[in-house]
Design an enzyme around this catalytic site. Sequence first.
Site, PDB file in Angstrom:
ATOM      1  N   GLN A   1     -14.340  34.585 -46.377  1.00  0.00           N
ATOM      2  CA  GLN A   1     -15.012  34.696 -45.085  1.00  0.00           C
ATOM      3  C   GLN A   1     -16.528  34.761 -45.247  1.00  0.00           C
ATOM      4  O   GLN A   1     -17.276  34.143 -44.478  1.00  0.00           O
ATOM      5  CB  GLN A   1     -14.499  35.940 -44.346  1.00  0.00           C
ATOM      6  CG  GLN A   1     -14.920  36.037 -42.899  1.00  0.00           C
ATOM      7  CD  GLN A   1     -14.297  37.237 -42.211  1.00  0.00           C
ATOM      8  OE1 GLN A   1     -14.646  38.377 -42.492  1.00  0.00           O
ATOM      9  NE2 GLN A   1     -13.352  36.982 -41.325  1.00  0.00           N
TER      10      GLN A   1
ATOM     11  N   ARG B   1     -13.826  25.939 -34.364  1.00  0.00           N
ATOM     12  CA  ARG B   1     -12.687  26.185 -33.493  1.00  0.00           C
ATOM     13  C   ARG B   1     -12.440  27.685 -33.460  1.00  0.00           C
ATOM     14  O   ARG B   1     -12.790  28.421 -34.404  1.00  0.00           O
ATOM     15  CB  ARG B   1     -11.440  25.475 -34.016  1.00  0.00           C
ATOM     16  CG  ARG B   1     -10.888  26.131 -35.265  1.00  0.00           C
ATOM     17  CD  ARG B   1      -9.658  25.449 -35.818  1.00  0.00           C
ATOM     18  NE  ARG B   1      -8.659  26.424 -36.222  1.00  0.00           N
ATOM     19  CZ  ARG B   1      -7.710  26.193 -37.124  1.00  0.00           C
ATOM     20  NH1 ARG B   1      -7.643  25.025 -37.725  1.00  0.00           N
ATOM     21  NH2 ARG B   1      -6.827  27.115 -37.415  1.00  0.00           N
ATOM     22  N   GLY B   2     -11.806  28.173 -32.393  1.00  0.00           N
ATOM     23  CA  GLY B   2     -11.394  29.562 -32.351  1.00  0.00           C
ATOM     24  C   GLY B   2     -12.541  30.529 -32.157  1.00  0.00           C
ATOM     25  O   GLY B   2     -13.709  30.192 -32.320  1.00  0.00           O
ATOM     26  N   GLU B   3     -12.201  31.754 -31.815  1.00  0.00           N
ATOM     27  CA  GLU B   3     -13.231  32.696 -31.390  1.00  0.00           C
ATOM     28  C   GLU B   3     -14.020  33.303 -32.538  1.00  0.00           C
ATOM     29  O   GLU B   3     -15.220  33.567 -32.400  1.00  0.00           O
ATOM     30  CB  GLU B   3     -12.625  33.803 -30.538  1.00  0.00           C
ATOM     31  CG  GLU B   3     -11.730  34.776 -31.275  1.00  0.00           C
ATOM     32  CD  GLU B   3     -11.269  35.902 -30.360  1.00  0.00           C
ATOM     33  OE1 GLU B   3     -11.639  37.052 -30.594  1.00  0.00           O
ATOM     34  OE2 GLU B   3     -10.527  35.600 -29.410  1.00  0.00           O
ATOM     35  N   ASP B   4     -13.415  33.546 -33.680  1.00  0.00           N
ATOM     36  CA  ASP B   4     -14.166  34.172 -34.764  1.00  0.00           C
ATOM     37  C   ASP B   4     -15.262  33.234 -35.259  1.00  0.00           C
ATOM     38  O   ASP B   4     -16.416  33.641 -35.446  1.00  0.00           O
ATOM     39  CB  ASP B   4     -13.231  34.544 -35.912  1.00  0.00           C
ATOM     40  CG  ASP B   4     -13.946  35.312 -37.008  1.00  0.00           C
ATOM     41  OD1 ASP B   4     -14.661  36.281 -36.686  1.00  0.00           O
ATOM     42  OD2 ASP B   4     -13.805  34.943 -38.184  1.00  0.00           O
ATOM     43  N   SER B   5     -14.915  31.970 -35.480  1.00  0.00           N
ATOM     44  CA  SER B   5     -15.910  31.000 -35.920  1.00  0.00           C
ATOM     45  C   SER B   5     -16.975  30.778 -34.860  1.00  0.00           C
ATOM     46  O   SER B   5     -18.161  30.644 -35.175  1.00  0.00           O
ATOM     47  CB  SER B   5     -15.235  29.666 -36.263  1.00  0.00           C
ATOM     48  OG  SER B   5     -14.322  29.831 -37.315  1.00  0.00           O
TER      49      SER B   5
ATOM     50  N   TYR C   1      -5.825  32.038 -39.653  1.00  0.00           N
ATOM     51  CA  TYR C   1      -7.269  32.119 -39.831  1.00  0.00           C
ATOM     52  C   TYR C   1      -7.891  33.113 -38.864  1.00  0.00           C
ATOM     53  O   TYR C   1      -8.615  34.022 -39.255  1.00  0.00           O
ATOM     54  CB  TYR C   1      -7.917  30.751 -39.610  1.00  0.00           C
ATOM     55  CG  TYR C   1      -7.367  29.630 -40.442  1.00  0.00           C
ATOM     56  CD1 TYR C   1      -6.777  29.873 -41.677  1.00  0.00           C
ATOM     57  CD2 TYR C   1      -7.442  28.316 -40.005  1.00  0.00           C
ATOM     58  CE1 TYR C   1      -6.283  28.841 -42.445  1.00  0.00           C
ATOM     59  CE2 TYR C   1      -6.955  27.272 -40.773  1.00  0.00           C
ATOM     60  CZ  TYR C   1      -6.367  27.532 -41.986  1.00  0.00           C
ATOM     61  OH  TYR C   1      -5.879  26.510 -42.742  1.00  0.00           O
TER      62      TYR C   1
ATOM     63  N   ASP D   1      -6.714  35.342 -36.202  1.00  0.00           N
ATOM     64  CA  ASP D   1      -6.270  36.707 -35.923  1.00  0.00           C
ATOM     65  C   ASP D   1      -6.638  37.644 -37.069  1.00  0.00           C
ATOM     66  O   ASP D   1      -7.215  38.712 -36.866  1.00  0.00           O
ATOM     67  CB  ASP D   1      -4.757  36.738 -35.688  1.00  0.00           C
ATOM     68  CG  ASP D   1      -4.345  35.896 -34.487  1.00  0.00           C
ATOM     69  OD1 ASP D   1      -5.221  35.624 -33.659  1.00  0.00           O
ATOM     70  OD2 ASP D   1      -3.176  35.518 -34.388  1.00  0.00           O
TER      71      ASP D   1
ATOM     72  N   TYR E   1      -9.106  21.753 -34.981  1.00  0.00           N
ATOM     73  CA  TYR E   1      -7.662  21.608 -34.857  1.00  0.00           C
ATOM     74  C   TYR E   1      -7.295  20.147 -35.101  1.00  0.00           C
ATOM     75  O   TYR E   1      -8.145  19.248 -35.022  1.00  0.00           O
ATOM     76  CB  TYR E   1      -7.193  22.037 -33.465  1.00  0.00           C
ATOM     77  CG  TYR E   1      -7.442  23.483 -33.156  1.00  0.00           C
ATOM     78  CD1 TYR E   1      -6.844  24.496 -33.894  1.00  0.00           C
ATOM     79  CD2 TYR E   1      -8.292  23.850 -32.104  1.00  0.00           C
ATOM     80  CE1 TYR E   1      -7.077  25.839 -33.598  1.00  0.00           C
ATOM     81  CE2 TYR E   1      -8.533  25.178 -31.799  1.00  0.00           C
ATOM     82  CZ  TYR E   1      -7.926  26.165 -32.549  1.00  0.00           C
ATOM     83  OH  TYR E   1      -8.165  27.488 -32.262  1.00  0.00           O
TER      84      TYR E   1
END
Length: 445
Positions: free
Chosen positions: A318, A334-338, A45, A47, A224
């Site tokens: 997206q 979660r994660g940087e893009d979101s 998701y 990267d 997660y």
Amino acid sequence: MTTDHPSKDPSTADANDAVPSLAPQVRGSAEPLLWDIFCQVIDNYGDVGVCWRLATDLARRGHSVRLWLDDKRALQWMAPGAAQGACPEIAVHDWPVAPAAASSPAPPLADVWIEAFGCDIPLAWLQTQVQAANTQARRPAWINLEYLSAEPFALRSHGLPSPVLQGPATGWTKHFFYPGFSLGSGGLLGKAIAQAGAASWAEPALAAFAPAASGEPTVLLFAYANAPIAALLEALHRSAQTVQLLVAAGQSTDAVRLALAALRSTVGASEAASLGSANSTTFSPGDIPTASSKSTAAGLEEWHWGPLRLRFLPFLPQSTFDQLLGLCDLNLVRGEDSLAQAVQAGKPCVWQIYPQDDGAHGPKLQAYLDAIAADAPLRAWHSFWNRTPADNQAAPELTWPWEPDSTWPQNAHALATQLAQNTDLCSQLIEWALQRGTKTPTGQA
């Protein structure tokens, strides 16, 4: 939507940044640039999500992009048709693992190379490109695009050079680029969310996920598997507020299914034990999480637990996910893009950071909360949401953004307004690449 991983150590950077004898040279701002973006997928998701978002932002500005991936599967739903050339300005390529055949021409030399998240350009591909660079007497601007971080080391390291000490490109120089939330950082990829802000539940792509009634709060859950899901569901249930919970596909769905199964067992046992007892229980008699007897018009699986309505989402493009971030009343991401998109959506959000064995995620999370000047309730939310189920058997008393006296929505809007004043990541990358040249840009004296 990405996991967070330790960043590459920039200790090899040379603060003097000596210009090599053959400096990077790119075309002027009046001409489009050719960009190579390299991504080895760790989290399908995140990267790919960051790299595809960057590629589309560059393409919108008239640039051409070659996106090199070792795993294209996420693009099937994240950007349908991308791998088949749906976006003419973006060519999606397999990860180069061998030198081109002698009969095949080497791909044209790009103006900019981006190694995403510490990946290394394959040696065989690098060899042919270095030869092309020497023949043409120019070098691409070479960027190591790092993970999003608000930590002090990221600000100190942003823009520092990292000399290449071995291999075909010995003597060349890469530069670190750190996305971030402050003026001194590389900024955020932020254009897409501004366009998504005009979305409404009435749009065809979103109507299937709309609240059942006007004014019903909607929570987007993208987490997660180790998130304290059961505790969240119990907290929503106790709030006695009719709420729609949209559960993202993947780990979030798997974790919610497990939590629902456990809650059905726990609630049933609790009710049986409470029969004939004067003691009050957490759960109302007969109130057990239950799957809807009929599917929704869009075919979404739906569950009910008292005032809480859960709906399981399919994998979404997206652009559709971005629109949901702009419409939901609370985004658990979660994660940087979101995270980067959620904070710019101007809606309340809570970030689940990727846990690391050495505990490095703790300071990173605190640095983020400090960077956005989080208040005590928001810090309490992050403390709860970043515990594991074993650490947190029950949720604390949480504040909700739809409560009448909550200042959370106003604070989230103010943060988005503040971040909008910063130069976005794509603009900074373009400006930086153009500045690396030593020749006069086209059209300038």
